[in-house]
Design a protein around this motif. Structure first.
Motif, PDB file in Angstrom:
ATOM      1  N   GLU A  20      -3.286  -7.481   8.575  1.00 11.16           N
ATOM      2  CA  GLU A  20      -2.660  -8.648   7.948  1.00 11.16           C
ATOM      3  C   GLU A  20      -2.991  -9.923   8.719  1.00 11.16           C
ATOM      4  OE1 GLU A  20       1.231  -6.693   5.715  1.00 11.16           O
ATOM      5  OE2 GLU A  20       1.477  -7.572   7.707  1.00 11.16           O
ATOM      6  N   HIS A  90      -2.428  -7.350   1.568  1.00 10.12           N
ATOM      7  CA  HIS A  90      -1.781  -6.509   0.558  1.00 10.12           C
ATOM      8  C   HIS A  90      -2.319  -6.773  -0.845  1.00 10.12           C
ATOM      9  CE1 HIS A  90       0.272 -10.344   0.606  1.00 10.12           C
ATOM     10  NE2 HIS A  90       0.911 -10.063  -0.503  1.00 10.12           N
ATOM     11  N   GLU A 196       9.274 -10.093  -4.635  1.00 12.69           N
ATOM     12  CA  GLU A 196       8.464 -10.666  -3.562  1.00 12.69           C
ATOM     13  C   GLU A 196       8.421  -9.764  -2.336  1.00 12.69           C
ATOM     14  OE1 GLU A 196       9.210 -14.804  -2.680  1.00 12.69           O
ATOM     15  OE2 GLU A 196       9.964 -15.158  -4.717  1.00 12.69           O
ATOM     16  N   TRP A 197       9.380  -8.816  -2.235  1.00 12.31           N
ATOM     17  CA  TRP A 197       9.332  -7.882  -1.106  1.00 12.31           C
ATOM     18  C   TRP A 197       9.403  -6.415  -1.536  1.00 12.31           C
ATOM     19  CZ3 TRP A 197      14.091  -5.315  -0.370  1.00 12.31           C
ATOM     20  CH2 TRP A 197      15.234  -5.943  -0.889  1.00 12.31           C
ATOM     21  N   GLN A 199       7.146  -4.557  -3.910  1.00  6.96           N
ATOM     22  CA  GLN A 199       5.941  -4.778  -4.707  1.00  6.96           C
ATOM     23  C   GLN A 199       5.853  -3.891  -5.939  1.00  6.96           C
ATOM     24  OE1 GLN A 199       2.172  -5.570  -2.493  1.00  6.96           O
ATOM     25  NE2 GLN A 199       3.364  -4.934  -0.726  1.00  6.96           N
ATOM     26  N   GLU A 322       7.609  -0.435   4.414  1.00  9.61           N
ATOM     27  CA  GLU A 322       6.895  -1.371   3.539  1.00  9.61           C
ATOM     28  C   GLU A 322       7.774  -2.566   3.185  1.00  9.61           C
ATOM     29  OE1 GLU A 322       4.297  -3.456   1.431  1.00  9.61           O
ATOM     30  OE2 GLU A 322       3.830  -1.735   2.706  1.00  9.61           O
ATOM     31  N   SER A 326       6.830  -6.402   3.941  1.00 11.65           N
ATOM     32  CA  SER A 326       6.747  -7.381   2.858  1.00 11.65           C
ATOM     33  C   SER A 326       7.625  -8.595   3.131  1.00 11.65           C
ATOM     34  CB  SER A 326       7.151  -6.730   1.529  1.00 11.65           C
ATOM     35  OG  SER A 326       6.234  -5.722   1.165  1.00 11.65           O
ATOM     36  N   ARG A 329       5.977 -10.721   5.945  1.00 13.68           N
ATOM     37  CA  ARG A 329       4.802 -11.517   5.559  1.00 13.68           C
ATOM     38  C   ARG A 329       5.170 -12.944   5.167  1.00 13.68           C
ATOM     39  NH1 ARG A 329       2.484  -6.584   3.357  1.00 13.68           N
ATOM     40  NH2 ARG A 329       3.588  -6.888   1.391  1.00 13.68           N
TER      41      ARG A 329
END
Length: 332
Positions: A20, A90, A196-197, A199, A322, A326, A329
């Protein structure tokens, strides 16, 4: 989760975080500097040691950029590095680690607690000297970091765990975010921003005929283009806010209206102020709806579920990890 499984999961966390970091400059290879930056925001002993030594993500990124520019100038190149952007790993494919990063990151018999400390030690001893030069720019010595690392190891506990008890499968994942709890709260407490978190979800809208309930529909494909394989009965989901203690704890309850015998799902997000940022904890719970099951269904689940329990623990653990990635990020 077994000791080996925990180390593999930690390896995966660090690898993804490094990739990332490299994606911020549209690079497909993650090198040692990206792994170093990835360690800073982890909730593992290495991350605690770096932050306690005064290393912040923003300062470390600048030091890495300055060191790259210096090395280019030594060979007569004055062109700067590409301007950094948002994390895009991602949403894209084809990412990998450089050979030397693989060698540093690859586990060699450690447990989950000591593994990240060994990765940090290998980075500090890396023969190219790049990380050593970055530390000089940060006015931090390897000895200071190692001293903090010893203290962090004494107080360490697993950052992600998965447990199973009768009718409930639970996984917990934690990380550090260089942002305030209030900033993070705006993201995690808004039902319409859950995609948004998470996915797997596409649209989320409020149901006008049922106050406090939102309806979500699963995506047909993930942001990286991978097709989602979802049973028709599981595509539609109802979301309820079970608890909101601003800006500390939010609990979301998720059910499957077209599959009433499916397990219910809970996401608990806890925000705890920490030095230079916030500690993020995400708990994922899959709850068996025993009150909605017939005796035959209960017996069938017990027979089929027992051998699959280790696989399900791993799945839920990866799901919790995950979610933390998320959310992270947005603030890195």
């Amino acid at each position: 989760m077994s000791r080996y499984g925990a180390v593999v999961a930690t390896f995966t966390d660090l690898m993804i975080a490094a990739v990332e970091e490299s994606s911020r400059r549209d690079q497909r290879e993650a090198d040692i500097e990206h792994l170093f930056l990835a360690l800073i925001t982890t909730d593992y002993p290495a991350g605690h040691a770096l932050r306690r030594a005064g290393v912040s993500l923003a300062d470390a990124r600048q030091a890495v950029e300055d060191q790259h520019a210096h090395q280019l100038q030594l060979i007569g190149i004055n062109t700067g590095m590409p301007e950094p952007g948002r994390i895009t790993a991602h949403q894209t494919t084809g990412h990998q680690l450089t050979r030397r990063t693989e060698e540093i990151l690859y586990p060699s018999g450690e447990d989950e607690i000591t593994y990240t400390s060994q990765v940090l030690r290998r980075l500090l001893e890396e023969p190219s000297g790049f990380i050593s030069e970055v530390l000089k720019r940060l006015n931090v010595s390897a000895a200071e970091i190692l001293a903090e690392l010893e203290q962090a190891l004494e107080a360490a506990s697993p950052s992600t765990t998965a447990t199973a008890q009768r009718g409930v499968l639970t996984a917990t994942s934690t990380t550090f975010l260089p942002a305030s709890a209030e900033e993070i709260w705006h993201l995690v407490s808004d039902a319409e921003r859950i995609p948004e978190w998470d996915q797997t979800l596409g649209t989320v809208k409020n149901l006008s005929d049922d106050e406090g309930v939102w309806e979500a529909v699963v995506r047909e494909q993930l942001p990286n283009g991978e097709q989602m394989k979802t049973k028709p009965k599981s595509r539609r989901r109802h979301i309820r806010r079970l608890l909101a203690d601003e800006p500390h704890v939010i609990i979301w309850g998720i059910s499957f209206p077209d599959a009433p015998q499916s397990n219910d799902l809970q996401h608990t997000v806890t925000l705890t102020p920490a030095e230079a940022g916030t500690q993020l904890e995400v708990i994922v719970r899959w709850i068996e709806p025993t009150h909605r099951l017939s005796l035959r269904s209960k017996v069938g689940r017990a027979i089929v579920g027992r051998p699959l329990r280790p696989v399900m623990r791993y799945f839920v653990r990866m799901q919790a990890a995950e979610f933390t990635r998320s959310i992270s990020r947005h603030f890195r």
